[in-house]
Design an enzyme around this catalytic site. Structure first.
Site, short mmCIF file in Angstrom:
data_model
loop_
_atom_site.label_atom_id
_atom_site.label_comp_id
_atom_site.label_asym_id
_atom_site.label_seq_id
_atom_site.Cartn_x
_atom_site.Cartn_y
_atom_site.Cartn_z
N CYS A 2 0.82 -1.21 0.00
CA CYS A 2 0.00 0.00 0.00
C CYS A 2 0.85 1.26 0.00
CB CYS A 2 -0.88 0.03 1.24
SG CYS A 2 -1.90 -1.42 1.41
N ARG A 27 5.01 0.20 -6.06
CA ARG A 27 5.01 -0.60 -4.84
C ARG A 27 4.06 -1.80 -4.97
NH1 ARG A 27 6.82 2.32 -0.28
NH2 ARG A 27 5.38 1.27 1.11
N TRP A 71 -2.95 -2.73 -1.61
CA TRP A 71 -2.53 -4.08 -1.99
C TRP A 71 -3.25 -5.00 -1.01
CZ3 TRP A 71 0.28 -8.29 -0.02
CH2 TRP A 71 0.80 -9.18 -0.99
N ASN A 95 -1.45 1.60 5.71
CA ASN A 95 -0.53 0.61 5.16
C ASN A 95 -0.10 -0.27 6.32
OD1 ASN A 95 1.56 -0.85 4.03
ND2 ASN A 95 2.96 0.89 3.84
N GLY A 96 -0.24 -1.61 6.19
CA GLY A 96 0.15 -2.50 7.28
C GLY A 96 -0.95 -3.51 7.56
N GLU A 482 18.26 -17.26 -8.44
CA GLU A 482 17.84 -15.90 -8.80
C GLU A 482 17.25 -15.87 -10.22
OE1 GLU A 482 17.15 -13.33 -7.32
OE2 GLU A 482 17.28 -11.71 -8.77
N LYS A 486 13.46 -14.69 -11.09
CA LYS A 486 13.15 -13.63 -12.06
C LYS A 486 12.12 -14.13 -13.07
CE LYS A 486 14.26 -10.82 -10.47
NZ LYS A 486 15.01 -10.64 -9.28
N GLU A 489 8.61 -14.76 -11.54
CA GLU A 489 8.02 -13.51 -11.05
C GLU A 489 7.35 -12.70 -12.16
OE1 GLU A 489 9.92 -10.26 -7.96
OE2 GLU A 489 11.21 -11.21 -9.41
N HIS A 505 19.25 -36.56 -7.95
CA HIS A 505 18.58 -36.89 -6.69
C HIS A 505 17.11 -36.50 -6.74
CE1 HIS A 505 22.42 -37.93 -4.96
NE2 HIS A 505 22.92 -36.81 -5.46
N LYS A 604 6.28 -4.31 -4.51
CA LYS A 604 7.70 -4.00 -4.49
C LYS A 604 8.25 -4.00 -3.07
CE LYS A 604 11.66 -2.66 -6.08
NZ LYS A 604 12.46 -3.74 -6.71
#
Ligand code: M6R
Length: 609
Positions: A2, A27, A71, A95-96, A482, A486, A489, A505, A604
């Site tokens: 948010c 964000r 969000w 926000n939170g 990574e 990417k 995402e 394995h 973000k």
């Protein structure tokens, strides 16, 4: 997550709120809204882009207002759940997460308050209204009401017929902007650069008041915090260009191509030095680093991957044990604290709730040697740690982290070399050699970026795939992780990163002609072992895409595609090898037409746990 913008000014603040929300779009959000005072309340809300809210707000004029991008956490993205939430004449953006919202809601419902949303935020609006009955001053009512909240919040509140906006912060970012014609607040500085560069970062427990002619802050202990004595005013050095797209199509693309400059800026402080000073990490660093028995790295996501690379460097160069933990796991598990351990928190934003909480947890366990490696000065994580190293990547707007990662790696390599030097394990020649290699990184990365046209061609072959496997060995194993992160995402292709030695394995069972296998094949001590692993993939019909070094001696053949990086870069090779993987996911996402900078469901800055 948010985003909040608030303004009290002589000018019409509606365009300021809208522009601020647009700057906070990166964000991550799914709905947006605003409340204006004229002097009664007007509330506008919309699901989707801020641009839709801007259309609704066209023609509105106001001098007091709060605005929000949401969000979703409690309740689906919808207009009724979008902020601001209103209780009679009180409007709140938040926000939170309020952890005790269920019990507060029960209490408020019993008291006759009617809830019109599924959010935790609505309890704050009702709670403030309830408190106003006995404490008719909005500032005091917010102080008393927030004292009852458990969880994380940054809030902005306004009330009909009141010429102030009241703010409170606990565990979520919020800063004030001091303007010429009024005063402002936002979740981050980028939203306020349009009106001012003079910022005050609120601290946990602060309650603040914005008026047209000034601001007032009361700290957690209830005493007034003087501006600028107790709350210094920071002059933001961000330029408008730092947060503009310029000639690029996406922020992720811009940020991938900014990596040479970001690395050069981050390494500027070592200049032409032949020797490193521990003071790079803060004045107390010589003592704190020298006495460290071991290193514990705490981080999330991409930052966690940089920590995994650092483990290889720290153990190899400094000979000090190093463990790396996902912050959300560490904070809740029973661990064995070591007061002599150096705790390193890595975070691009400096506001990631789990990373912040994990550092607090480590400190509560008696571990005081704390170092933040962070891209945002004055962020909560930086302020929580005794030592700091600020990466100078500039604002990272794309949700997928790129330049923050490579600059974190540069910072962590500096840390490994510093620890090695303090442990007496480096000759002056070795130290000078590592510094030279670091200084050459921007040029080396620039050369890797030139692979883009060939990577674009590869990307087309991934667009119809459902799954992909990334392989690496040694300090390139975290780079495989990574690369997989990417790709999943931003292109929504399911991807896994594996140490290549683990193939047989388990994951080898997945390999067939529909599963592209991407491998990082630098010319290092593990190359021959890796080649054997790749043969295992080829033998099962897997299509291999190999990022090799110029001299890796991996040949193209049917089912094996090879792209060569210009040079082998020794210990710093992970910094180069991640770049083509960033480009690959970017171009796969372009082919698939996904929202590169704002991938679905992601934010973000993850300011809630
Ligand atoms: O701001 P932080 O570095 O603390 O963020 C941690 C993760 O949320 C972040 O790296 C995330 O994994 C990125 N979106 C990955 O690209």
């Amino acid at each position: 997550m948010c985003g909040i913008v608030a303004a009290v000014a002589a000018r019409n603040i509606v365009p300021v709120l809208i522009e601020g929300l647009m700057k906070l779009e990166y964000r991550g959000y799914d709905s947006a809204g605003l409340a204006l005072l004229n002097p009664t309340l007007t509330r506008l809300r919309s699901v989707g882009r801020v641009a839709e809210l801007a259309e609704q707000a066209e023609g509105q004029v106001a001098h007091h207002g709060i605005a929000h991008t949401r969000w979703a956490t409690h309740g689906v993205p919808s207009e009724r759940n979008a902020h601001p939430h209103v209780s009679a004449g009180v409007a709140v953006v938040h926000n939170g997460i309020i952890e005790n919202y269920a019990e507060l809601k029960q209490e408020l419902t019993a008291d006759g308050y009617v809830f019109t949303s599924d959010t935790d935020t609505e309890v704050i609006a009702h709670l403030i209204r309830q408190t106003l009955k006995s404490t008719p001053d909005l500032f005091e009512a917010v102080r008393l009401a927030t004292a009852r909240l458990v969880g994380a919040y940054a809030i902005a509140v306004l009330q009909e017929w009141d010429d102030r906006i009241v703010l409170a912060r606990h565990g979520a970012p919020l800063l004030l902007g001091l303007g010429e014609d009024g005063n402002y607040a936002a979740s981050d500085a980028s939203a306020l650069l349009q009106v001012t560069r003079r910022m005050i970062y609120l601290e946990d427990g602060d309650v603040a008041e914005l008026r047209r002619d000034g601001v007032r802050i009361v700290g957690a202990d209830g005493t007034a915090a003087n501006v600028p004595a107790d709350r210094p005013v920071h002059e933001s050095t961000l330029s408008a260009d730092d947060v503009e797209l310029g000639d690029y199509t996406h922020y992720m693309q811009k940020e991938i191509f900014e990596q040479p400059q970001a690395l050069a800026a981050t390494l500027e402080m070592i200049g032409g030095a032949q020797t490193l000073s521990p003071n790079l990490f803060g004045v107390a660093a010589p003592e704190m680093l020298a006495g460290a028995s071991s290193v514990l790295i705490l981080a999330c996501g991409t930052s966690y991957h940089s920590g995994l690379v650092a483990r290889y460097w720290i153990e190899q160069l400094a000979g000090i044990p190093c463990s790396v933990e996902i912050a959300s796991e560490y904070r809740y598990r029973v661990s064995v604290p070591d007061p002599e351990q150096l705790v390193v928190a890595i975070s691009q934003s400096g506001e990631t709730a789990d990373t912040l909480a994990s550092v607090k947890h480590a400190r509560a366990l008696g571990m005081g040697r704390t170092l933040a490696i962070c891209n945002v000065a004055e962020s909560a994580i930086v302020r929580e740690c005794a030592l700091r190293f600020l990466t100078r990547a500039g604002p990272e707007i794309g949700v997928a982290s790129t330049k923050a990662f490579t600059t974190q790696l540069a910072a962590l390599f500096l840390l490994a070399v510093t620890l090695a030097k303090q442990a007496g394990r480096l000759t002056p020649e070795q130290e000078a050699g590592y510094l030279t290699a670091l200084r050459h990184l921007p040029v080396a990365v620039q050369k890797v970026l030139a692979l883009e046209p060939a990577i674009k061609v590869w990307a087309k072959r991934f667009a119809d795939k459902q799954h992909a496997l990334f392989l690496g060995r040694g300090h390139h194993y975290p780079i495989a992780l990574e690369g997989a992160l990417k790709l999943k995402e931003i292109s929504y292709i399911h991807a896994e990163g594996y140490p290549a030695g683990e193939l047989k394995h388990g994951p080898l069972a997945l390999v067939d002609e529909d599963m592209p296998v991407i491998s990082i094949a630098p010319n290092d001590a593990l190359l021959e072992k890796l080649k054997s692993n790749l043969k295992e993939v080829a033998a099962r019909g897997g299509e291999l895409y190999v990022f090799a070094d110029a001299d890796s001696a991996v040949d193209e053949e049917p089912g094996v595609h090879v792209l060569r990086l210009p040079e082998h870069y020794g210990l710093l090779s992970p910094v180069l090898h991640v770049v083509p993987l960033q480009l690959l996911s970017y171009h796969v996402a372009l082919v698939k037409g996904t929202d590169v900078d704002k991938p679905r469901n992601l934010a973000k800055s993850v300011t809630v746990e």
